[in-house]
Every structure is written in C-alpha cells, then in structure tokens.
Design a protein around this motif. Structure first.
Motif, short mmCIF file in Angstrom:
data_model
loop_
_atom_site.label_atom_id
_atom_site.label_comp_id
_atom_site.label_asym_id
_atom_site.label_seq_id
_atom_site.Cartn_x
_atom_site.Cartn_y
_atom_site.Cartn_z
N ILE A 10 0.82 -1.21 0.00
CA ILE A 10 0.00 0.00 0.00
C ILE A 10 0.85 1.27 0.00
N ASP A 11 0.71 2.06 -1.04
CA ASP A 11 1.22 3.45 -1.10
C ASP A 11 2.71 3.60 -0.76
N ILE A 12 3.53 2.67 -1.17
CA ILE A 12 4.97 2.79 -0.92
C ILE A 12 5.54 3.63 -2.06
N GLN A 13 5.36 4.94 -1.93
CA GLN A 13 5.58 5.91 -3.01
C GLN A 13 6.62 6.95 -2.62
N MET A 14 7.21 7.53 -3.64
CA MET A 14 8.24 8.57 -3.44
C MET A 14 7.70 9.78 -2.70
N GLY A 15 6.41 10.06 -2.83
CA GLY A 15 5.81 11.21 -2.15
C GLY A 15 5.97 11.18 -0.65
N PHE A 16 6.17 9.99 -0.08
CA PHE A 16 6.36 9.89 1.37
C PHE A 16 7.79 10.24 1.79
N ASN A 17 8.63 10.58 0.84
CA ASN A 17 9.97 11.10 1.18
C ASN A 17 9.94 12.60 1.44
N ASP A 18 8.82 13.25 1.16
CA ASP A 18 8.70 14.69 1.33
C ASP A 18 8.81 15.06 2.81
N PRO A 19 9.58 16.09 3.14
CA PRO A 19 9.74 16.48 4.54
C PRO A 19 8.45 16.97 5.21
N VAL A 107 -1.66 -10.64 2.82
CA VAL A 107 -0.58 -10.09 3.62
C VAL A 107 -0.50 -8.63 3.23
N ILE A 108 -0.61 -7.74 4.21
CA ILE A 108 -0.66 -6.30 3.95
C ILE A 108 0.55 -5.62 4.57
N CYS A 109 1.10 -4.65 3.83
CA CYS A 109 2.15 -3.78 4.36
C CYS A 109 2.09 -2.45 3.61
N GLY A 110 2.79 -1.43 4.13
CA GLY A 110 2.82 -0.16 3.40
C GLY A 110 2.77 1.06 4.29
N LEU A 111 2.33 2.16 3.68
CA LEU A 111 2.32 3.48 4.31
C LEU A 111 0.92 4.09 4.17
#
Length: 187
Positions: A10-19, A107-111
């Motif tokens: 789920i949502d393991i995206q570059m956008g979550f690198n934003d400060p 099996v679920i994982c993510g952000l």
C-alpha cells in the motif's frame, strides 16, 4: 479453489519522502516490504500494488509523488490499483480482482500505518479476507499526530502512533506479525 495469500503493498511511493510528513518510525519498512515482495515473486504468489493518487493541490502524493519506491517497483504482470481515499477497496477493482483470483488470504504492508494500512486492513477483514499484517513493513509519521482538534493535547510520536494503530488491528482485523514470521509461514 483458494490460492496462496496475495501480498498487498500500500502506497509505498516517493511522495512519502517529502519532509512535510515530519519524523517517522521504522526506517526499514520499505526494505522489509521489498523482502516480502521478493519472496512472493519467488513463490509465484499473487501481488497487488496500491497507489494513492491525490487530488489535493500541492499534495506530495500527486505527480512524481505517485512513483513507487525502488524496493517495490511493480513488474509489468503485477496489477496496480489507484485510489484517492484511505481504503484500497474504495473506488478500485481490488476486491473483484482478489475474488476472481480465488484469493482468500492477504498479507498487507505499506504506508501509513494509521491511515491507508489500517483502513484497508479493517475493510479487508470486514469483506471476509483473512489478513496478516507485517508490522515492521509499515510506518507512521509525525504529521499523523495533529492536535488541531484538541488544543493543549500533546502530539504523539510516530512510534506511539504506529504501535497504537497496530494494537487496534491485532486479533480483531488481522494477525500482526513481523516480516520474518510471515516469510517463515509463506504465502
């Protein structure tokens, strides 16, 4: 006939690198998700990628922020479901895909743990799927600790937010396990 468990990333995206998100817990979440993905591919078990595509102007989860992180880049044969809300089941064909693929276990994982991971896990269980949640392949951020609704309330740290979300899921909506434990059990 029920097939092996599907891995839902789920949502393991570059956008979550934003400060803008602030501090986070579990810096190994993406690596652990990548380990799960590598094993699911080795076992030729079903994999589904979920991408949050924000409609909010200026969101880190729009445009380039929708790119998957390198640890979990989808292969051409792996389906991608795009959503605009917390649940991966709302506004997508995920449920139909899983049902028509005879998948009963996930099996679920993510952000992030208290938002899209929690909402998707709860809904999956409510839809009748058996869910294992990889707690160390998920993470929460300090931005999840808004106190705007309760002035004077102390903000929670990302680990407390993560642990609280996980504890609310375990036993009722999912079996919460480590990546290693899930890999030992297999799909």
């Amino acid at each position: 006939m029920i097939v092996a468990s599907a891995l839902i990333l789920i949502d393991i995206q570059m956008g979550f690198n934003d400060p803008i998100w602030g501090a986070r817990n579990n810096p190994q979440a993406e690596a652990n998700a990548g380990r799960l993905l590598a094993e699911w591919r080795k076992w030729a078990a079903p994999v589904c990628h979920i991408r949050h595509v924000s409609v909010q102007p200026g969101s880190p989860l729009a445009a380039d922020g929708t790119i998957f992180k390198p640890e979990v880049t989808p292969l051409d044969r792996e389906p991608i479901f795009e959503k605009q809300v917390n649940s991966a089941f709302i506004g997508t064909e995920l449920e139909d895909h899983l049902t028509h693929s005879s998948v009963g276990d996930l099996v679920i994982c993510g952000l992030t743990t208290p938002h899209c991971v929690s909402t998707t896990t709860r809904m999956a269980a409510n839809l009748g799927f058996n869910v294992r949640l990889a707690h160390d392949a998920c993470a929460a951020f300090a931005s999840n600790a808004s106190t705007d609704w309760a002035p004077g309330m102390a903000a929670l740290d990302p680990q407390t937010i993560h642990d609280t979300a996980i504890s609310h899921l375990h036993g009722e909506f999912a079996r919460v396990l480590s990546t290693d434990a899930i890999l030992t059990e297999g799909p």
